[in-house]
Write an enzyme that holds these catalytic residues in place. Structure first.
Site, PDB file in Angstrom:
ATOM      1  N   HIS A   7      18.347  54.157  -9.959  1.00 47.54           N
ATOM      2  CA  HIS A   7      18.753  53.620  -8.660  1.00 47.54           C
ATOM      3  C   HIS A   7      19.185  52.160  -8.737  1.00 47.54           C
ATOM      4  CE1 HIS A   7      16.152  56.981  -6.656  1.00 47.54           C
ATOM      5  NE2 HIS A   7      17.346  57.414  -6.965  1.00 47.54           N
TER       6      HIS A   7
ATOM      7  N   CYS B  17      34.638  40.737  -6.725  1.00 46.53           N
ATOM      8  CA  CYS B  17      35.155  40.771  -8.105  1.00 46.53           C
ATOM      9  C   CYS B  17      34.313  41.646  -9.032  1.00 46.53           C
ATOM     10  CB  CYS B  17      35.278  39.359  -8.671  1.00 46.53           C
ATOM     11  SG  CYS B  17      33.708  38.553  -9.065  1.00 46.53           S
TER      12      CYS B  17
ATOM     13  N   GLY C  63       3.850  59.058 -11.286  1.00 48.12           N
ATOM     14  CA  GLY C  63       3.980  58.528  -9.927  1.00 48.12           C
ATOM     15  C   GLY C  63       5.257  58.914  -9.216  1.00 48.12           C
TER      16      GLY C  63
ATOM     17  N   VAL D 193      -1.627  61.402  -8.319  1.00 40.89           N
ATOM     18  CA  VAL D 193      -2.906  61.489  -7.619  1.00 40.89           C
ATOM     19  C   VAL D 193      -3.057  62.841  -6.919  1.00 40.89           C
ATOM     20  CG1 VAL D 193      -4.371  60.397  -5.880  1.00 40.89           C
ATOM     21  CG2 VAL D 193      -2.869  58.988  -7.293  1.00 40.89           C
ATOM     22  N   GLU D 194      -1.955  63.301  -6.341  1.00 44.23           N
ATOM     23  CA  GLU D 194      -1.976  64.571  -5.613  1.00 44.23           C
ATOM     24  C   GLU D 194      -0.996  65.554  -6.255  1.00 44.23           C
ATOM     25  OE1 GLU D 194      -3.877  64.920  -2.975  1.00 44.23           O
ATOM     26  OE2 GLU D 194      -4.191  62.910  -2.138  1.00 44.23           O
TER      27      GLU D 194
ATOM     28  N   ALA E 275      -2.269  56.186 -11.758  1.00 41.18           N
ATOM     29  CA  ALA E 275      -1.439  55.955 -12.952  1.00 41.18           C
ATOM     30  C   ALA E 275      -2.183  55.165 -14.040  1.00 41.18           C
ATOM     31  CB  ALA E 275      -0.150  55.239 -12.555  1.00 41.18           C
TER      32      ALA E 275
HETATM   33 ZN    ZN Z   1      33.026  37.432  -7.193  1.00 35.54          ZN
END
Ligand code: ZN
Length: 248
Positions: A117, A128, A186, A213-214, A232
């Protein structure tokens, strides 16, 4: 027992890949976006719609600065991030595909990180297309502008209404084809199209270890082979113990 099984699977794998979501960063103080206590209970997600951002960059940027720079900026990696980085250093992990934009995998020492992401750690000029580290950008005056052309700067993570960048998408799916082991940490499988990756890995014959966890969609859909039901950091510590490695 599950931890012994997971350790054996990691030792036996020829190409293991980590796949992470918001749950790995919760213990670093970064709240998830969705669900109870999530950021979208406090902030209006419309502020991260691309068309809203373009029409009203000032109001979007105020919230973006607060969440992603003032708040995220103070977070540090935890034992789960460090564990994945250590597995990579030991040659037991190829790298990580993450849905997170917080840079904590890199901060922990991971070298191969596919940021599905994008990342808050970089900004892109919408005029630019030049990219630069966010640390070089002055956020005192909003909205920040490009020092080269004066164009509007946007964090280089995807907003609502934007597609996954082609390069990272390609690399992630390629990695998924090659992997014979996936370690999910996670992530509950609710965000499209990232959530398809573990199922695809499974179809290609990979073993799936899940740390959550679940029980998640992956568990319910039979994608997960070995479920390590813990927070975690707890899970990573137990996994390292089973691997007979010092705690990460
Ligand atoms: Zn720029």
């Amino acid at each position: 027992m599950a931890y012994q099984q997971a350790a054996e699977a990691i030792r036996a794998a020829t190409r293991a890949v980590g796949f992470t979501g918001a749950g790995i960063s919760v213990e670093s103080g970064i709240p998830p976006f969705r669900g109870e206590g999530g950021l979208w209970n406090r902030y209006d997600p419309a502020l991260l719609q691309l068309d809203h951002f373009l029409a009203s960059p000032d109001s979007s940027w105020k919230v973006i600065r607060e969440i992603f720079y003032d708040f995220f900026g103070a977070a540090v990696p935890n034992a789960a991030h460090r564990g994945l980085a250590e597995l990579e250093r030991l040659g037991l992990l190829q790298g990580v595909i993450t849905q997170n934009i917080d840079n904590l995998h890199q901060d922990a020492g991971s070298r191969t990180v596919h940021e599905f992401h994008g990342t808050a750690g970089r900004m892109i000029c919408l005029a630019c297309r030049e990219k630069r580290p966010s640390g070089e950008v002055d956020l005192q005056r909003l909205p920040p502008t490009c020092p080269l052309c004066g164009g509007l700067l946007k964090p280089d993570f995807i907003f609502f209404g934007e597609g996954i960048p082609e390069e990272v998408s390609k690399a992630s799916f390629h990695e998924t084809e090659l992997a014979d082991l996936f370690i999910l940490v996670g992530t509950t499988g609710e965000v499209m199209p990232a959530c398809l990756i573990p199922s695809l890995a499974k179809q290609n014959g990979a073993t799936i270890i899940e740390i959550n966890v679940e029980t998640s969609n992956y568990g319910r859909q039979g994608v997960t082979d070995i479920f390590l039901q813990d927070k975690a950091t707890t899970a990573m510590n137990k996994l390292f113990e089973a691997l007979e490695l010092p705690p990460p």
